[in-house]
Design an enzyme around this catalytic site. Structure first.
Site, PDB file in Angstrom:
ATOM      1  N   LYS A 179     -50.338 -60.878  20.031  1.00  0.00           N
ATOM      2  CA  LYS A 179     -50.226 -59.711  20.901  1.00  0.00           C
ATOM      3  C   LYS A 179     -48.799 -59.478  21.381  1.00  0.00           C
ATOM      4  O   LYS A 179     -48.473 -58.387  21.854  1.00  0.00           O
ATOM      5  CB  LYS A 179     -51.167 -59.852  22.096  1.00  0.00           C
ATOM      6  N   GLU A 241     -34.553 -58.503  36.481  1.00  0.00           N
ATOM      7  CA  GLU A 241     -35.624 -57.838  37.211  1.00  0.00           C
ATOM      8  C   GLU A 241     -36.027 -58.632  38.447  1.00  0.00           C
ATOM      9  O   GLU A 241     -36.168 -58.071  39.537  1.00  0.00           O
ATOM     10  CB  GLU A 241     -36.840 -57.640  36.307  1.00  0.00           C
ATOM     11  N   GLY A 341     -48.017 -52.314  70.110  1.00  0.00           N
ATOM     12  CA  GLY A 341     -48.313 -50.927  69.750  1.00  0.00           C
ATOM     13  C   GLY A 341     -47.124 -50.216  69.165  1.00  0.00           C
ATOM     14  O   GLY A 341     -47.272 -49.325  68.308  1.00  0.00           O
TER      15      GLY A 341
END
Length: 380
Positions: A179, A241, A341
């Site tokens: 593959k 990468e 918050g």
């Protein structure tokens, strides 16, 4: 611990820091540049960096670049991420450019590398609906025909294809062998007939795309490198990468840490700054220590790659990617918690840092894949 930078490297970092403070240093500026976070890449800002010569920092001088190395590239990535510069197109651009530099024809190099230096964006397309971590399982087919290839199939999660001049496509040109054999890289101009680019909405804004190829003809001159050797060519770019993602997330983590530290120093509850409570103080200490470890790792691996540019540092680059992406996600989550918050409010910016980090442990090879690679280098 002070960084051991040369005068030139220090000047580069200082210049980027000043630029980011001036151009995108406030929430209002970033909102204007990104359409309130919906567009992570601003081409006008990107063009200003091109004019300063920064986009070609690691590209050869013969194509207009600066000819510098991985260390300088990582410094640029880290500092622009810390400065929250909306230039998301740069990471994929550098990855694609490196492939053309190593394997492209002279014409391809002049076209792509020269364009990068001038501020053009490039993209690379590997993933498919049925092939993500297992890139070797891809099925998008480029069938040889007279004078070139005809491409049919779908690609997905292609970052920056909608703003790119070209897409570096990895497609299957042969069914023979394993593959990992029979894969080929192609230079595909964004406006090529038979290619449709469709955006995917995400929590990070407009960045990734589906690509649909329908009887898309590519001439023989579009092949990048050797037909059938696309897998080997991909493996040659793994250092780059992974280090790009590591440096970007190191800069993002540093920014989240500094924003959190500034908040816990000034926010008072029960009559004193909340950072003076042991529960937060110790968490700050742990994050600071982990950030220093991550920075030393990135610096060390980048220097090793510059010393041996033809060697694949599979273990070390994977370690850097794993450490920095997981740490960035942890630090932004901790920042959300410590800001309470306000961490959830768009005004304070921590929520957008979190959104930019949670996907980093998925793209470019998931954390699970990085751990598997590291384990294999120990014979496991």
């Amino acid at each position: 611990m002070p960084r051991a930078l040369t005068d030139e490297q220090r000047d580069l970092v200082d210049a980027i820091t000043r630029f980011c403070k001036r151009e995108c240093g406030t929430g209002e500026q970033r909102d204007a540049l990104t359409d309130h976070g919906r567009e992570p890449h601003n081409q006008a800002l990107y063009a200003k960096m091109a004019d300063l010569g920064w986009l070609g920092v690691s590209l050869p001088e013969e194509y207009g670049g600066s000819g510098l190395g991985m260390v300088e590239l990582c410094l640029f990535l880290e500092e622009t991420a810390y400065g929250r510069a909306p230039i998301s197109g740069f990471g994929t651009t550098v990855i694609a450019a490196a492939a053309y530099e190593k394997f492209g024809t002279e014409e391809q190099k002049r076209k792509v590398l020269g364009g990068v230096v001038q501020g053009r964006v490039e993209a690379i397309s590997m993933s498919e609906p049925g092939a993500g971590s297992d890139v070797g399982a891809l099925t998008c087919r480029a069938r040889p025909t007279e004078g070139g290839y005809v491409v049919n199939g779908q690609k997905t999660w292609c970052s920056n294809a909608h703003i790119a001049d070209h897409i570096l496509l990895i497609a299957r040109t042969s069914q023979e062998g394993s593959k990992h054999e029979g894969l080929t890289q192609f230079l595909v101009p964004a406006g090529t007939a038979g290619l449709k680019i469709s955006g995917i909405d995400t929590m990070g804004g407009r960045e990734v795309n589906d690509l649909y190829f329908t009887d898309c003809f590519l001439p023989d001159s579009a092949v990048v490198g050797t037909p059938g050797q696309g897998w080997a060519q991909l493996m040659a770019g793994l250092n780059l990468e992974r280090m790009i993602l590591a440096a970007l997330m190191l800069g993002t983590a540093r920014r989240a840490f500094d924003d959190t530290l500034a908040y816990v120093r000034q926010r008072e509850q029960f009559g004193r700054p909340i950072g003076s409570f042991q529960a937060l103080k110790h968490r700050i200490a742990d994050m600071a220590t982990e950030l220093e470890c991550a920075r030393l790792l990135v610096d060390d691996v980048a220097a090793a790659i510059d010393a041996e540019p033809d060697r694949i540092f599979a273990r070390e680059a994977s370690m850097a990617k794993l450490k920095c992406t997981e740490l960035a996600k942890h630090v932004t989550l901790e920042g959300m918690q410590m800001l309470g918050g306000y961490g959830y409010a768009t005004e304070y910016g921590m929520e957008s840092l979190l959104r930019s980090t949670v996907v980093s442990t998925v793209y470019g090879g998931t954390s699970e894949i990085q751990r598997d690679i590291i384990g294999k280098t120990y014979g496991l």
